[in-house]
Each structure stands twice: as C-alpha cells, then as structure tokens.
Design a protein around this motif. Sequence first.
Motif, short mmCIF file in Angstrom:
data_model
loop_
_atom_site.label_atom_id
_atom_site.label_comp_id
_atom_site.label_asym_id
_atom_site.label_seq_id
_atom_site.Cartn_x
_atom_site.Cartn_y
_atom_site.Cartn_z
N LEU A 28 -4.25 8.65 6.88
CA LEU A 28 -2.95 8.97 7.05
C LEU A 28 -2.91 9.72 5.12
CD1 LEU A 28 -2.23 5.36 6.92
CD2 LEU A 28 -2.24 7.13 8.73
N GLU A 45 -10.37 4.73 13.82
CA GLU A 45 -9.53 5.42 12.92
C GLU A 45 -8.97 5.98 12.66
OE1 GLU A 45 -13.14 5.50 9.57
OE2 GLU A 45 -13.61 3.00 9.27
N GLU A 104 -7.40 -2.95 3.66
CA GLU A 104 -6.25 -3.60 4.41
C GLU A 104 -6.05 -4.89 4.97
OE1 GLU A 104 -4.53 -2.01 9.13
OE2 GLU A 104 -6.11 -1.13 8.42
N ARG A 129 -2.21 -5.43 1.84
CA ARG A 129 -2.32 -4.47 2.01
C ARG A 129 -2.07 -3.58 2.77
NH1 ARG A 129 -3.26 -2.84 -3.13
NH2 ARG A 129 -4.28 -3.96 -5.00
N SER A 130 -1.72 -2.50 3.03
CA SER A 130 -1.36 -2.04 4.84
C SER A 130 -2.77 -1.30 5.37
CB SER A 130 -0.13 -1.18 4.71
OG SER A 130 0.02 -0.30 3.87
N ALA A 131 -3.37 0.03 4.59
CA ALA A 131 -4.10 0.87 4.38
C ALA A 131 -5.29 0.09 3.72
CB ALA A 131 -3.64 2.45 4.39
N THR A 132 -6.78 1.49 4.74
CA THR A 132 -8.24 0.84 3.30
C THR A 132 -7.92 2.81 2.83
OG1 THR A 132 -8.73 0.05 4.89
CG2 THR A 132 -9.85 1.23 3.16
N MET A 153 0.71 -1.08 -0.21
CA MET A 153 0.35 0.05 0.46
C MET A 153 1.15 0.94 0.20
SD MET A 153 -2.92 0.89 0.56
CE MET A 153 -3.11 2.63 0.06
N VAL A 207 -6.82 7.12 2.00
CA VAL A 207 -6.11 6.66 2.93
C VAL A 207 -6.09 6.28 4.80
CG1 VAL A 207 -3.86 5.18 2.79
CG2 VAL A 207 -3.99 6.44 1.25
N GLN A 208 -6.76 5.36 5.05
CA GLN A 208 -7.24 5.03 6.51
C GLN A 208 -7.00 3.76 7.08
OE1 GLN A 208 -11.19 6.32 6.63
NE2 GLN A 208 -11.59 3.52 6.78
N ARG A 209 -6.65 3.82 8.24
CA ARG A 209 -6.48 2.42 9.06
C ARG A 209 -7.18 2.55 10.63
NH1 ARG A 209 -0.06 0.46 9.69
NH2 ARG A 209 -1.03 -1.88 10.35
#
Length: 250
Positions: free
Chosen positions: A99, A96, A70, A119-122, A1, A87-89
């Motif tokens: 980013l 949440e 993610e 993937r490291s984020a949504t 990501m 882009v969020q985690r």
Amino acid sequence: MGWEVRRSEIGEASLKCCTITGMTYGSFTHNLAFLKRVPLFYGLEEHALERLATSSTRRSFAKGKVVVKEGEQSQGMFVMLSGRAKVQRADDEGKEVILAVLGPGEFFGEMSLIDEEPRSATVVTLDPCEFIAITKEAFQFLIAQNNEVCLRIMRSLVQRLREADRRIETLALLDVYGRVAQVLLEFAETDAGNYVVKDRIARQDIAKMVGASREMVSRVMKALETEGYIESMPEGRLKLHERLRLLASS
C-alpha cells in the motif's frame, strides 16, 4: 493502522542503526530532540513534548523484520527515524499488495488507536530501521489536549483517501507499463536536474504495488530500458527520462 506520506527534516546520517531486532533505547533527550523534528508534532508546547518523550522508546529493527502485524491489537503508534518500511496487506491465500513505502519522519499505527480496531496492515522493514514507539495512553492524551495535532491527523486521513482513489484509478485505467512507470516516478528524486530513483526497489515489491507478477514486471523494466524510458546507473540507481511521464499518464 495509518501512514502519512510527508517527510521531515530528520537526517539519516545522524542516526546509527542497530541490527538487533526489538532493542529499545531510553534516552529522553534524544527522543525529545527527534519528536521536535516530526511534522505531526510541530508547534507543541515544551511540556507536551516532554510528556510524549517520557512515554516513548526508540526501537531498532533489522531489514526484513515485521514491526506490526495485520489483525493484532494496537498498543501504540510508530514514528520512523531512519530507513524504509513497506505497508502491506495479504489475503487468505497469502497474496500480498503493498500500500505504501514509508521513510524518515513518517508515522503509522495511529488509526487503530483512534477507532480501537485491530491493525489493518502489516509493516515490514526494507532497510535497518529505527523508530520511536509512542504508547496508546500518551497518544490519546495528546490528541485530547491539542487540536492542531487532531487536524494534522485528519489531513493525513484525507490524504490517504485521495491516494487510495488515485491507486484505484491507476489499476482500472493503466496497463502494466503505465502502472510500473507511475511507481518509478513516485520514488524518483531530483538530482542535478534529473529524475533518479536512488534506492533499489525489488521487482517483487514493484509487482505487489501494481498488481502483476514479478516476471511481468521484470519484462516491463527490461523493455522500458531498451526503449529509452529509463537508464541503469551505478549502485542500483535508475535515471528516469521525461518521456516516462507520458507513459504513466496515457
């Protein structure tokens, strides 16, 4: 990501967004034209761009739709053609943090294609959006054949590290007023000599960027307007006064 905060010359007015989630387009000519205007692919030879365009599809997502999630396995990367996306985690409790907010010409998803990790984020759309989706195989062939693209990706990774350092510093050293001021300045554009936030930003999204509650952000925004740091304008726009910079750096 991954994501890179670098705009291209893509004009949103030239695109017609469709609201049918996931609709794909097979126009090789249009794909090729847009890829030529994305900074990541500047200077590529015609045959390389044509191969990339052949392996790409245009996709349309309505507002509020998840583009990638993610933790899922990556099958490709995305280049934005129009609209905005966040882009969020999230943690295990569903809290949440945003980013980044991406716009036309920016890309995401390349990091998972490089390290083959999930993937490291949504990524969620803030507006109706169009993207070009590039397959994993096409991306890996591209970077294997083109050193300049590799260097640009490395620069984007370094830029994200620097941005992460800055955000950590902001959270550690600034109060909520300063963090909100900094977010507003990041979204501002110059318009007739003034700094203006042209796109409406939801209070909840600002809260997720600065690590505060929506209620706290609402109080801060009201106080900033009352004290003359910001000024509401028609259509949800905000005019930022110069003294807001002092608040963001104090």
